[in-house]
Design a protein around this motif. Structure first.
Motif, PDB file in Angstrom:
ATOM      1  N   UNK A  92     -11.198 -12.880 -81.093  1.00 44.63           N
ATOM      2  CA  UNK A  92     -11.684 -13.489 -82.336  1.00 44.63           C
ATOM      3  C   UNK A  92     -12.556 -12.468 -83.066  1.00 44.63           C
ATOM      4  N   UNK A  93     -12.189 -12.189 -84.284  1.00 46.23           N
ATOM      5  CA  UNK A  93     -12.965 -11.252 -85.083  1.00 46.23           C
ATOM      6  C   UNK A  93     -14.035 -12.018 -85.848  1.00 46.23           C
ATOM      7  N   UNK A  94     -15.254 -11.531 -85.787  1.00 43.07           N
ATOM      8  CA  UNK A  94     -16.370 -12.233 -86.420  1.00 43.07           C
ATOM      9  C   UNK A  94     -16.442 -11.931 -87.912  1.00 43.07           C
ATOM     10  N   UNK A  95     -17.189 -12.765 -88.604  1.00 43.51           N
ATOM     11  CA  UNK A  95     -17.498 -12.534 -90.010  1.00 43.51           C
ATOM     12  C   UNK A  95     -18.709 -11.606 -90.079  1.00 43.51           C
ATOM     13  N   UNK A  96     -18.470 -10.350 -90.385  1.00 40.09           N
ATOM     14  CA  UNK A  96     -19.562  -9.369 -90.432  1.00 40.09           C
ATOM     15  C   UNK A  96     -20.145  -9.228 -91.836  1.00 40.09           C
ATOM     16  N   UNK A  97     -19.349  -9.536 -92.850  1.00 39.61           N
ATOM     17  CA  UNK A  97     -19.777  -9.320 -94.238  1.00 39.61           C
ATOM     18  C   UNK A  97     -21.013 -10.141 -94.582  1.00 39.61           C
ATOM     19  N   UNK A  98     -21.045 -11.400 -94.135  1.00 37.92           N
ATOM     20  CA  UNK A  98     -22.197 -12.256 -94.437  1.00 37.92           C
ATOM     21  C   UNK A  98     -23.494 -11.665 -93.898  1.00 37.92           C
ATOM     22  N   UNK A 130     -21.472 -22.159 -91.883  1.00 37.67           N
ATOM     23  CA  UNK A 130     -21.551 -20.833 -91.278  1.00 37.67           C
ATOM     24  C   UNK A 130     -22.289 -20.931 -89.954  1.00 37.67           C
ATOM     25  N   UNK A 131     -21.698 -20.357 -88.898  1.00 37.63           N
ATOM     26  CA  UNK A 131     -22.277 -20.374 -87.559  1.00 37.63           C
ATOM     27  C   UNK A 131     -22.741 -18.960 -87.205  1.00 37.63           C
ATOM     28  N   UNK A 132     -23.975 -18.845 -86.744  1.00 37.02           N
ATOM     29  CA  UNK A 132     -24.517 -17.557 -86.323  1.00 37.02           C
ATOM     30  C   UNK A 132     -24.985 -17.676 -84.877  1.00 37.02           C
ATOM     31  N   UNK A 133     -24.364 -16.925 -84.002  1.00 37.61           N
ATOM     32  CA  UNK A 133     -24.835 -16.832 -82.615  1.00 37.61           C
ATOM     33  C   UNK A 133     -25.728 -15.598 -82.511  1.00 37.61           C
ATOM     34  N   UNK A 143     -14.130 -22.080 -80.591  1.00 38.85           N
ATOM     35  CA  UNK A 143     -14.408 -23.371 -81.235  1.00 38.85           C
ATOM     36  C   UNK A 143     -14.511 -23.208 -82.746  1.00 38.85           C
ATOM     37  N   UNK A 144     -15.204 -22.169 -83.194  1.00 39.37           N
ATOM     38  CA  UNK A 144     -15.301 -21.906 -84.633  1.00 39.37           C
ATOM     39  C   UNK A 144     -13.919 -21.669 -85.236  1.00 39.37           C
ATOM     40  N   UNK A 145     -13.076 -20.944 -84.513  1.00 43.79           N
ATOM     41  CA  UNK A 145     -11.703 -20.691 -84.964  1.00 43.79           C
ATOM     42  C   UNK A 145     -10.928 -22.000 -85.117  1.00 43.79           C
ATOM     43  N   UNK A 146     -11.034 -22.886 -84.137  1.00 43.27           N
ATOM     44  CA  UNK A 146     -10.296 -24.141 -84.173  1.00 43.27           C
ATOM     45  C   UNK A 146     -10.775 -25.053 -85.299  1.00 43.27           C
ATOM     46  N   UNK A 147     -12.064 -24.933 -85.645  1.00 42.46           N
ATOM     47  CA  UNK A 147     -12.614 -25.738 -86.736  1.00 42.46           C
ATOM     48  C   UNK A 147     -12.603 -24.997 -88.071  1.00 42.46           C
ATOM     49  N   UNK A 148     -12.085 -23.768 -88.077  1.00 43.12           N
ATOM     50  CA  UNK A 148     -11.968 -22.955 -89.286  1.00 43.12           C
ATOM     51  C   UNK A 148     -13.332 -22.736 -89.953  1.00 43.12           C
ATOM     52  N   UNK A 149     -14.301 -22.269 -89.166  1.00 39.34           N
ATOM     53  CA  UNK A 149     -15.650 -22.009 -89.661  1.00 39.34           C
ATOM     54  C   UNK A 149     -15.981 -20.521 -89.541  1.00 39.34           C
ATOM     55  N   UNK A 150     -16.727 -20.013 -90.506  1.00 39.45           N
ATOM     56  CA  UNK A 150     -17.202 -18.630 -90.444  1.00 39.45           C
ATOM     57  C   UNK A 150     -18.142 -18.483 -89.257  1.00 39.45           C
ATOM     58  N   UNK A 151     -17.976 -17.366 -88.521  1.00 40.66           N
ATOM     59  CA  UNK A 151     -18.735 -17.172 -87.287  1.00 40.66           C
ATOM     60  C   UNK A 151     -19.206 -15.728 -87.201  1.00 40.66           C
ATOM     61  N   UNK A 152     -20.505 -15.538 -87.015  1.00 43.09           N
ATOM     62  CA  UNK A 152     -21.098 -14.204 -86.912  1.00 43.09           C
ATOM     63  C   UNK A 152     -21.941 -14.120 -85.636  1.00 43.09           C
ATOM     64  N   UNK A 153     -22.073 -12.885 -85.115  1.00 43.36           N
ATOM     65  CA  UNK A 153     -22.786 -12.712 -83.846  1.00 43.36           C
ATOM     66  C   UNK A 153     -23.679 -11.473 -83.894  1.00 43.36           C
ATOM     67  N   UNK A 154     -24.939 -11.646 -83.512  1.00 44.19           N
ATOM     68  CA  UNK A 154     -25.879 -10.541 -83.329  1.00 44.19           C
ATOM     69  C   UNK A 154     -26.464 -10.662 -81.919  1.00 44.19           C
TER      70      UNK A 154
END
Length: 216
Positions: free
Chosen positions: A113-119, A64-67, A169-180
């Motif tokens: 790119x839509x982020x993972x907000x649920x996490x 999981x990636x969090x920016x 990059x997260x999309x290409x590597x198929x990783x969950x990505x969230x942003x705050x």
């Protein structure tokens, strides 16, 4: 392992100290980690951001990636210090409209790119959920907002120079990505930018730590 990624050390320095992380790389890439979490300081700009995140994802097992960090805004409804959960991530300078793509869309890639907000929302509730637009341009005037950001089909309220690169990059590597993001200033709204950035970033770093304590 969870990855916290951002452009500036000042934004994450309180969190790096709190979580007692060890610096594991310090040449081209500035990376800190323990057994469960990793922090990476990429520096400013789309190429730096994409290259460093790709490097990490090829070397370390990240789930999981969090920016998280500070960003400008072009939305009058926001003010300095507002904490925003990011929904969609756009590129504000990609223009392949001559070939039938939407403004901001890289050819043969998604419009956004839509982020993972649920996490995130499972642990923190947000009043403000907005879209972000990124570019290698430091957008600081309403003319620039009109020239670049307002061409995007959707409303983009937050501005930075890294997030789109992380997202793609997260999309290409198929990783969950969230942003705050924490709003550091609002373009064209001088009365909303009361604290100078060098002082504001110290406040933001402490706010980021409060949120990461809840998330991690």
């Amino acid at each position: 392992m969870k990855l916290i990624i951002g452009a500036m050390h000042e934004e994450l320095q309180d969190s790096i100290a709190y979580f007692n992380l060890t610096k594991v790389e310090n040449e081209k890439f500035l990376i800190y980690k323990n057994d469960e979490i990793m922090f990476c300081i990429t520096g400013v700009g789309l190429v730096n951001s994409a290259a460093q995140l790709a490097y990490i994802l090829t070397k370390y097992e990240i789930e999981w990636i969090i920016n998280i960090g500070t960003s400008g805004s072009c939305d009058d409804s926001l003010k300095q210090g507002d904490v925003v959960l990011i929904d969609k991530v756009y590129n504000s300078v990609a223009d392949a409209t001559a070939f039938g793509y939407a403004y901001g869309q890289v050819p043969r890639m998604p419009k956004y790119y839509e982020t993972n907000k649920t996490n995130i929302t499972n642990k923190i509730q947000f009043e403000k959920i907005k879209n972000i637009a990124s570019s290698d341009i430091f957008i600081h005037s309403l003319d620039q907002v009109n020239l670049f950001v307002n061409k995007i089909e959707d409303k983009a309220s937050v501005l930075d120079m890294e997030c789109f690169a992380y997202a793609q990059t997260a999309y290409l590597f198929d990783k969950a990505f969230s942003v705050i993001k924490i709003v550091s200033d609002v373009v064209g709204k001088t009365d909303a930018n009361n604290i100078q950035f060098n002082e504001f970033i110290k406040i933001a770093s402490k706010e980021i730590l409060k949120m990461l304590k809840k998330i991690l």
